[in-house]
Design a protein around this motif. Structure first.
Motif, PDB file in Angstrom:
ATOM      1  N   GLN A   1      44.009  38.759  40.623  1.00 21.20           N
ATOM      2  CA  GLN A   1      43.951  37.770  40.063  1.00 21.20           C
ATOM      3  C   GLN A   1      42.714  38.537  38.851  1.00 21.20           C
ATOM      4  OE1 GLN A   1      42.748  33.634  41.816  1.00 21.20           O
ATOM      5  NE2 GLN A   1      44.322  33.876  42.868  1.00 21.20           N
ATOM      6  N   CYS A   2      43.128  37.998  37.941  1.00 22.42           N
ATOM      7  CA  CYS A   2      42.375  38.367  36.722  1.00 22.42           C
ATOM      8  C   CYS A   2      41.857  39.753  36.725  1.00 22.42           C
ATOM      9  CB  CYS A   2      41.095  37.874  36.654  1.00 22.42           C
ATOM     10  SG  CYS A   2      40.757  35.997  36.178  1.00 22.42           S
ATOM     11  N   ILE A   3      42.953  40.263  36.424  1.00 18.13           N
ATOM     12  CA  ILE A   3      42.865  41.722  36.838  1.00 18.13           C
ATOM     13  C   ILE A   3      43.507  42.345  35.425  1.00 18.13           C
ATOM     14  CG2 ILE A   3      43.380  43.985  38.151  1.00 18.13           C
ATOM     15  CD1 ILE A   3      43.589  42.491  40.062  1.00 18.13           C
TER      16      ILE A   3
ATOM     17  N   GLY B  53      32.123  30.976  39.561  1.00 24.53           N
ATOM     18  CA  GLY B  53      33.428  31.730  38.509  1.00 24.53           C
ATOM     19  C   GLY B  53      32.173  33.054  37.268  1.00 24.53           C
ATOM     20  N   CYS B  54      32.778  32.901  36.230  1.00 21.48           N
ATOM     21  CA  CYS B  54      32.631  34.163  35.109  1.00 21.48           C
ATOM     22  C   CYS B  54      30.997  33.359  35.177  1.00 21.48           C
ATOM     23  CB  CYS B  54      33.753  34.332  34.908  1.00 21.48           C
ATOM     24  SG  CYS B  54      34.348  35.598  35.385  1.00 21.48           S
ATOM     25  N   SER B  55      31.510  32.285  34.885  1.00 17.16           N
ATOM     26  CA  SER B  55      30.405  31.741  33.760  1.00 17.16           C
ATOM     27  C   SER B  55      28.763  31.336  35.022  1.00 17.16           C
ATOM     28  CB  SER B  55      30.570  29.682  33.289  1.00 17.16           C
ATOM     29  OG  SER B  55      30.827  29.698  35.002  1.00 17.16           O
TER      30      SER B  55
ATOM     31  N   SER C 247      31.659  31.654  43.929  1.00 17.09           N
ATOM     32  CA  SER C 247      34.053  32.232  43.454  1.00 17.09           C
ATOM     33  C   SER C 247      34.212  30.735  42.481  1.00 17.09           C
ATOM     34  CB  SER C 247      34.493  32.896  43.966  1.00 17.09           C
ATOM     35  OG  SER C 247      34.581  32.130  45.009  1.00 17.09           O
ATOM     36  N   CYS C 248      35.315  31.284  41.905  1.00 13.34           N
ATOM     37  CA  CYS C 248      36.395  29.883  41.284  1.00 13.34           C
ATOM     38  C   CYS C 248      36.696  28.615  42.575  1.00 13.34           C
ATOM     39  CB  CYS C 248      37.412  30.315  40.821  1.00 13.34           C
ATOM     40  SG  CYS C 248      36.299  31.279  38.253  1.00 13.34           S
ATOM     41  N   VAL C 249      37.565  30.101  43.678  1.00 14.84           N
ATOM     42  CA  VAL C 249      37.437  28.506  44.581  1.00 14.84           C
ATOM     43  C   VAL C 249      36.046  28.021  45.209  1.00 14.84           C
ATOM     44  CG1 VAL C 249      39.675  30.128  45.471  1.00 14.84           C
ATOM     45  CG2 VAL C 249      37.308  30.222  46.802  1.00 14.84           C
TER      46      VAL C 249
HETATM   47  O1  BF8 Z   1      38.548  32.907  39.388  1.00 18.14           O
HETATM   48  S1  BF8 Z   1      36.149  32.557  35.892  1.00 18.14           S
HETATM   49  S2  BF8 Z   1      37.834  34.610  34.645  1.00 18.14           S
HETATM   50  S3  BF8 Z   1      37.243  35.781  37.847  1.00 18.14           S
HETATM   51  S4  BF8 Z   1      39.567  32.496  36.251  1.00 18.14           S
HETATM   52 FE1  BF8 Z   1      38.881  34.457  36.281  1.00 18.14          FE
HETATM   53 FE2  BF8 Z   1      38.432  32.189  34.932  1.00 18.14          FE
HETATM   54 FE3  BF8 Z   1      36.705  34.811  35.549  1.00 18.14          FE
HETATM   55 FE4  BF8 Z   1      37.354  34.175  38.565  1.00 18.14          FE
HETATM   56 NI1  BF8 Z   1      37.658  32.345  37.532  1.00 18.14          NI
END
Ligand code: BF8
Ligand code: SF4
Length: 638
Positions: free
Chosen positions: A331-333, A474-476, A522-524
């Motif tokens: 994911q997200c790679i 997550g990324c935020s 993380s997002c989960v």
């Molecule tokens: O699961 S925050 S860009 S890395 S989808 Fe992807 Fe979005 Fe980042 Fe983590 Ni979430």
């Protein structure tokens, strides 16, 4: 000038320029090559569900208003939205399933993993109604894993993980609407069927299908993954670490872990420590693991591993010229990392049989050979160290300190220092007195088409200034951490009463203060803010939908973020997205998602208590969220 800028993080601007000058393409330069996305796709009106199409609905009422089969714009938009939900939920569900299998194998003793979170295991087992008295840990672990796997195969009733975590009032509502998921795979398969040509053509029904996917994601993806990861690897505790590109060390063998499922990353961290002598023999000072995206968040939360990059700038990390290997799982790679890596000595290593990138090295990972795979990978990285081209290195010295590890268990522990008998009380008092106006979860991505970090940071600062407690995942969370919102410097952005509460809790727990925003993972791990809200609601004797709580995803990129948002919407929490959710081609769908309870017709707020807010401008978005928080306070009599 501002138009040339790609990130609020100056280091990435330096690397972006370096890449451009060297003629190396990255997502940022590719985005500039297609400055305007396709208007039909953007409006959600392009359908390619069969070979009579693709069909597209003319925009603004001009041109064809139905596909060849007669599907109208409302159906096509709702169906495309559901397709995105399925994609997001499937990714999180796979994450959950892999973790459940890993727990089963660990419990049966034929794996390289052991159960480290015994207390969490007992807690989850009790919640699932599993008898634990006199049983061995492995035995209980196996029962829990089987209960999790049952959520992928049972044919009647509700998912175990839903009953484990949801409020009864919510379950009753979902049952009444017929959206309660039975099992994860069944619902995903059913949803794929209903989106296919010639099936569901009722936009309302399709949107209810989106909510089912939200529940599948929330319980089968997020909660199931977080719970089982806590059981396998331990519940995150307060850690202090660093963000920004200075975490990549010139004298070290640098390994980046990137992706989501932490099974392999855990072993990479372990073996990097064990094999440091081999790195020294190769002329390095040691081995340095850095995180990207959510694998990075997982390693930060449990091991204090520093973080190098969120999603949108992942390719630029390679442009430092100091990365020996980037290990990716799922994911997200961006496939683009391989071409960038070919300009340097960096080796991209894929690890799952269903996630490969042409040209990359593949080391197959399985839980029963995890130690072996991790050793192989770390040794490959060490072998790459002497291959560096010293002309191509750009190193950074700046890092930003950040606190992380705020699991609910950690938050409760901190609160217990103020009130041992009733730890939630100090938090509730702060909310009811108005010292804290409400709670906001700033979640999700960074997006190449957005000015990196700006939306996330701006929404956060606006909310903090207005005394809203902010948690992030997550990324935020990367964005907030990089800009001092997870260390004490950032306290200056908090309103006075919020700062007072953060200091009181922090000092009781032995810190100078709690940081301005709390990194929950993380997002989960969006399961964690959800559980926090449920605990607060239960303690107040209300429903989650009644709380002055909001979710915000200012720099949305992934369908996963949309489906997580839908999970919160199903719980009646307002959700803001800062990027076009691609539904504007149907006024009907837009109304259902975004209209308020007082408006005519059926809509989300009427059914559940919260709505979708699409606002690009982060300052305006924060103002809307603040208004919503005040409305909910008023309704609660606060
Ligand atoms: O699961 S925050 S860009 S890395 S989808 Fe992807 Fe979005 Fe980042 Fe983590 Ni979430
Ligand atoms: Fe066109 Fe209908 Fe086929 Fe979609 S399903 S491509 S609208 S004919």
């Amino acid at each position: 000038t501002h138009t040339q800028r790609i990130s609020l993080d100056h280091d990435f601007e330096v690397l972006y320029e370096k890449a451009c000058e060297a003629g190396i393409d990255t997502a940022f330069s590719r985005a500039k090559q297609t400055p305007v996305p396709c208007p039909f796709g953007s409006a959600g009106v392009c359908c390619r569900h069969c070979l009579e199409g693709p069909c597209r609905i003319g925009l603004n009422g001009k041109g064809p208003q139905e596909g060849i089969c007669g599907a109208n714009g409302d159906t096509i938009v709702a169906r495309n939205l559901l397709t995105m939900m399925i994609e997001g939920a499937a990714g999180h569900a796979e994450h959950g399933r892999e973790t459940a299998l890993a727990l089963l194998e660990a419990s049966e003793g034929h794996s390289d993993y052991q159960i480290k979170g015994v207390e969490k295991l007992y807690q989850v087992a009790a919640g699932l109604g599993i008898e634990t008295n006199g049983k061995a840990v492995e035995d209980i672990g196996k029962q829990v894993a089987l209960k999790a796997l049952e959520d992928f195969q049972k044919q009647a009733g509700a998912m175990n993980w839903l009953t484990l975590h949801a409020q009864q009032q919510s379950i009753d509502k979902w049952d009444e609407l017929g959206i309660t998921p039975v099992n994860i795979h069944l619902e995903i398969s059913k949803a794929v069927t209903r989106t296919s040509m010639g099936c569901d053509a009722d936009p309302i029904n399709l949107l209810l299908g989106c909510l089912t996917m939200g529940l599948v994601d929330g319980f089968g993806g997020l909660h199931l993954s977080s719970d089982l990861q806590d059981i396998l690897f331990g519940v995150p505790k307060l850690v202090k670490s660093n963000f920004r590109l200075g975490v990549i060390k010139k004298e070290m063998v640098n390994i980046a872990v990137h992706g989501h499922v932490p099974l392999l990353s855990e072993k990479i961290v372990e073996w990097s420590r064990k094999l440091s002598e081999e790195a020294k023999a190769a002329g390095a000072a040691g081995i340095n693991v850095v995180g990207i995206c959510c694998s990075g968040n997982e390693m930060l939360m449990r091991h204090g591993i520093p973080a190098a990059s969120s999603f949108s700038s992942q390719e630029l990390v390679i442009v430092t010229g100091m990365l020996e290997a980037m290990i990716v799982d799922v994911q997200c790679i961006m496939p683009g990392i391989q071409k960038v890596a070919e300009c340097y000595h960096t080796e991209i290593i894929t690890t799952l049989p269903y996630v490969k990138i042409a040209g990359s090295t593949h080391v197959n990972f399985h839980t029963d050979k995890a130690d072996k795979a991790a050793q192989d990978i770390v040794r490959k990285a060490i072998a790459n160290f002497p291959k560096r081209d010293h002309q191509k290195i750009t190193s950074f010295t700046g890092t930003v300190e950040a606190y992380a590890g705020f699991s609910n268990e950690q938050i409760i522990e901190a609160l217990s220092a103020l009130n041992k008998e009733d730890p939630l009380k100090p938090l509730l008092d702060a909310i009811t007195s108005g010292a804290i106006r409400g709670v906001a979860a700033i979640v999700g991505c960074t997006n190449v088409r957005e000015f990196q970090d700006w939306g996330n940071v701006t929404v956060a600062k606006e909310l903090l200034k207005n005394n809203v407690l902010v948690v992030a995942t997550g990324c935020s969370a990367h964005s907030l951490a990089k800009h001092n919102l997870m260390n004490m410097q950032g306290l200056e952005y908090c309103g006075e009463s919020l700062r007072g509460v953060l200091k009181a809790i922090g000092q009781a727990a032995g810190l100078e203060s709690l940081p301005p925003t709390l990194h929950m993972g993380s997002c989960v791990d969006n399961s964690r803010p959800a559980d926090l809200l449920t605990a607060v609601a239960n303690r107040l004797g209300v429903e989650v939908k009644d709380l002055p709580a909001v979710g915000s995803c200012p720099e949305t990129h992934s369908p996963k973020a949309l489906v997580i948002g839908t999970y919160f919407l199903a719980n009646g929490v307002d959700v803001h997205v800062g990027v076009n959710p691609q539904v504007s081609g149907s006024q009907f769908v837009t109304d259902v998602l975004c209209n308020g309870a007082k408006d005519d017709g059926l809509n989300l707020e009427k059914l559940f208590g919260g709505k979708l807010i699409y606002e690009k401008d982060p300052v305006k978005a924060a103002a809307i969220l603040l208004r919503r928080i005040e409305e909910k306070r008023l309704a609660l009599g606060l």
